[in-house]
Design a protein around this motif. Structure first.
Motif, PDB file in Angstrom:
ATOM      1  N   UNK A  88      41.439  46.675  44.683  1.00 12.08           N
ATOM      2  CA  UNK A  88      41.199  45.528  43.979  1.00 12.08           C
ATOM      3  C   UNK A  88      39.798  44.860  44.626  1.00 12.08           C
ATOM      4  N   UNK A  89      39.995  44.485  46.006  1.00 14.75           N
ATOM      5  CA  UNK A  89      38.993  44.314  46.810  1.00 14.75           C
ATOM      6  C   UNK A  89      37.614  44.848  46.763  1.00 14.75           C
ATOM      7  N   UNK A  90      37.732  46.102  46.777  1.00 11.93           N
ATOM      8  CA  UNK A  90      36.519  46.997  46.859  1.00 11.93           C
ATOM      9  C   UNK A  90      35.735  47.077  45.462  1.00 11.93           C
ATOM     10  N   UNK A  91      36.648  47.168  44.298  1.00 10.33           N
ATOM     11  CA  UNK A  91      36.161  47.699  43.139  1.00 10.33           C
ATOM     12  C   UNK A  91      36.410  46.642  42.050  1.00 10.33           C
ATOM     13  N   UNK A  92      37.731  46.349  41.903  1.00 10.02           N
ATOM     14  CA  UNK A  92      38.184  45.463  40.640  1.00 10.02           C
ATOM     15  C   UNK A  92      37.620  44.311  40.732  1.00 10.02           C
ATOM     16  N   UNK A  93      37.709  43.369  41.701  1.00 10.54           N
ATOM     17  CA  UNK A  93      37.286  42.063  41.627  1.00 10.54           C
ATOM     18  C   UNK A  93      35.929  42.047  40.980  1.00 10.54           C
ATOM     19  N   UNK A  94      34.891  42.796  41.913  1.00  8.84           N
ATOM     20  CA  UNK A  94      33.501  42.506  41.155  1.00  8.84           C
ATOM     21  C   UNK A  94      33.463  42.952  39.807  1.00  8.84           C
ATOM     22  N   UNK A  95      34.048  44.119  39.519  1.00  9.38           N
ATOM     23  CA  UNK A  95      33.715  44.756  38.038  1.00  9.38           C
ATOM     24  C   UNK A  95      34.493  43.582  37.165  1.00  9.38           C
ATOM     25  N   UNK A  96      35.407  43.044  37.440  1.00  7.54           N
ATOM     26  CA  UNK A  96      36.128  42.244  36.590  1.00  7.54           C
ATOM     27  C   UNK A  96      35.304  40.914  36.496  1.00  7.54           C
ATOM     28  N   UNK A  97      34.587  40.372  37.293  1.00  6.17           N
ATOM     29  CA  UNK A  97      33.514  39.288  37.096  1.00  6.17           C
ATOM     30  C   UNK A  97      32.617  39.619  36.448  1.00  6.17           C
ATOM     31  N   UNK A  98      32.029  40.834  36.625  1.00  2.00           N
ATOM     32  CA  UNK A  98      30.723  41.267  35.997  1.00  2.00           C
ATOM     33  C   UNK A  98      31.121  41.468  34.434  1.00  2.00           C
ATOM     34  N   UNK A  99      32.313  41.895  34.181  1.00  2.00           N
ATOM     35  CA  UNK A  99      32.747  41.793  32.631  1.00  2.00           C
ATOM     36  C   UNK A  99      32.811  40.487  32.106  1.00  2.00           C
ATOM     37  N   UNK A 100      33.542  39.296  32.727  1.00  2.00           N
ATOM     38  CA  UNK A 100      33.558  38.048  32.381  1.00  2.00           C
ATOM     39  C   UNK A 100      31.945  37.548  32.205  1.00  2.00           C
ATOM     40  N   UNK A 101      31.076  38.001  33.080  1.00  2.00           N
ATOM     41  CA  UNK A 101      29.766  37.576  32.811  1.00  2.00           C
ATOM     42  C   UNK A 101      29.043  38.120  31.685  1.00  2.00           C
ATOM     43  N   UNK A 102      29.537  39.370  31.412  1.00  2.00           N
ATOM     44  CA  UNK A 102      28.732  40.061  30.151  1.00  2.00           C
ATOM     45  C   UNK A 102      29.294  39.514  28.859  1.00  2.00           C
ATOM     46  N   UNK A 103      30.557  38.970  28.935  1.00  2.00           N
ATOM     47  CA  UNK A 103      31.135  38.382  27.642  1.00  2.00           C
ATOM     48  C   UNK A 103      30.860  36.924  27.568  1.00  2.00           C
ATOM     49  N   UNK A 104      30.096  36.315  28.608  1.00  2.00           N
ATOM     50  CA  UNK A 104      29.630  34.994  28.575  1.00  2.00           C
ATOM     51  C   UNK A 104      30.807  34.071  28.963  1.00  2.00           C
ATOM     52  N   UNK A 105      31.691  34.535  29.746  1.00  2.00           N
ATOM     53  CA  UNK A 105      32.776  33.690  29.894  1.00  2.00           C
ATOM     54  C   UNK A 105      32.563  32.746  31.368  1.00  2.00           C
ATOM     55  N   UNK A 106      31.922  33.336  32.362  1.00  2.00           N
ATOM     56  CA  UNK A 106      31.690  32.562  33.302  1.00  2.00           C
ATOM     57  C   UNK A 106      30.410  33.372  34.302  1.00  2.00           C
ATOM     58  N   UNK A 107      29.584  32.795  34.943  1.00  2.00           N
ATOM     59  CA  UNK A 107      28.557  33.578  35.697  1.00  2.00           C
ATOM     60  C   UNK A 107      29.263  33.395  37.291  1.00  2.00           C
ATOM     61  N   UNK A 108      30.412  32.666  37.496  1.00  2.00           N
ATOM     62  CA  UNK A 108      30.962  32.500  38.955  1.00  2.00           C
ATOM     63  C   UNK A 108      31.407  33.902  39.470  1.00  2.00           C
ATOM     64  N   UNK A 109      31.325  34.277  40.465  1.00  2.00           N
ATOM     65  CA  UNK A 109      31.768  35.799  40.970  1.00  2.00           C
ATOM     66  C   UNK A 109      33.071  35.363  41.621  1.00  2.00           C
TER      67      UNK A 109
END
Length: 218
Positions: A88-109
């Protein structure tokens, strides 16, 4: 006399693997800002998924009456929870926030503070550090790589180091006072054994501003 009940042991054995997974995920963040409820639920999440994976793995191959004993399940789930924390630290967290950014939920990582992103980011190397203190004194390291000696790093001595709270130590080779306004060389920066290298430790309460030069880590 204190009695360690089966219920207490079951709760402890259930949360133990998840706590290790959560600790790895949160390893370089400030634990002082975490409430006990955040630690509890963070541990609960990693324990739940590690137990779920183990249950699926052993269902067809082991005696469930034996495996479902809390201590056995905890022992099997512990390495699973640690791996989940790493993934989750190496892969999940970053990709999850990129997904939230793409669907315009937040730009906070939600990744770290600016301080930790500079000092504890393994992809960033600080080549120069200047610390301005509230008393008017400034300390500077012109080239951190010069002090990144392998024999020092083996014993945990680095050219610079910081914690999540903001305290910092580094090997400063130049100093400037408010009165002089000129950078001067730090005397006796490194002397022969048994004295060694001079290190400046500065608590966050005394820091006014920090300037760094950063490059991509190699």
């Amino acid at each position: 006399m204190f009695q360690f009940t089966n219920e207490a042991f079951s709760i402890l054995s259930f949360l133990f693997p998840g706590y290790l997974g959560f600790r790895i995920y949160f390893i370089d963040k400030s634990w002082n800002n975490l409430s006990p409820i955040n630690v509890f639920y963070g541990s609960l999440v990693f324990s739940f998924f590690s137990y779920l994976i183990v249950f699926g793995m052993v269902y067809a191959f082991f005696d469930l009456n034996f495996v479902l004993q809390s201590y056995v399940f905890a022992l099997i789930s512990t390495p699973i929870a640690i791996v989940l924390g790493l993934l989750w630290r190496l892969f999940g967290h970053t990709r999850f926030h990129k997904f939230l950014y793409k669907i315009k939920v937040t730009n906070e990582d939600n990744n770290s503070s600016p301080w930790m992103q500079l000092f504890n980011n393994p992809q960033v190397s600080l080549s120069q550090i200047t610390v301005h203190m509230k008393n008017g004194v400034s300390l500077k390291c012109d080239d951190t790589s010069y002090f990144s000696k392998e024999e020092w790093m083996k014993i945990g001595l680095y050219s610079h180091y910081t914690c999540a709270e903001g305290d910092v130590y580094f090997i400063a080779n130049r100093i400037r006072t408010e009165e002089s306004g000129e950078w001067v060389k730090v005397e006796d920066l490194h002397v022969e054994d048994p004295w060694g290298v001079k290190i400046q430790w500065i608590p966050v309460s005394e820091i006014s501003r920090v300037e760094v030069r950063a490059v991509k880590a190699t």
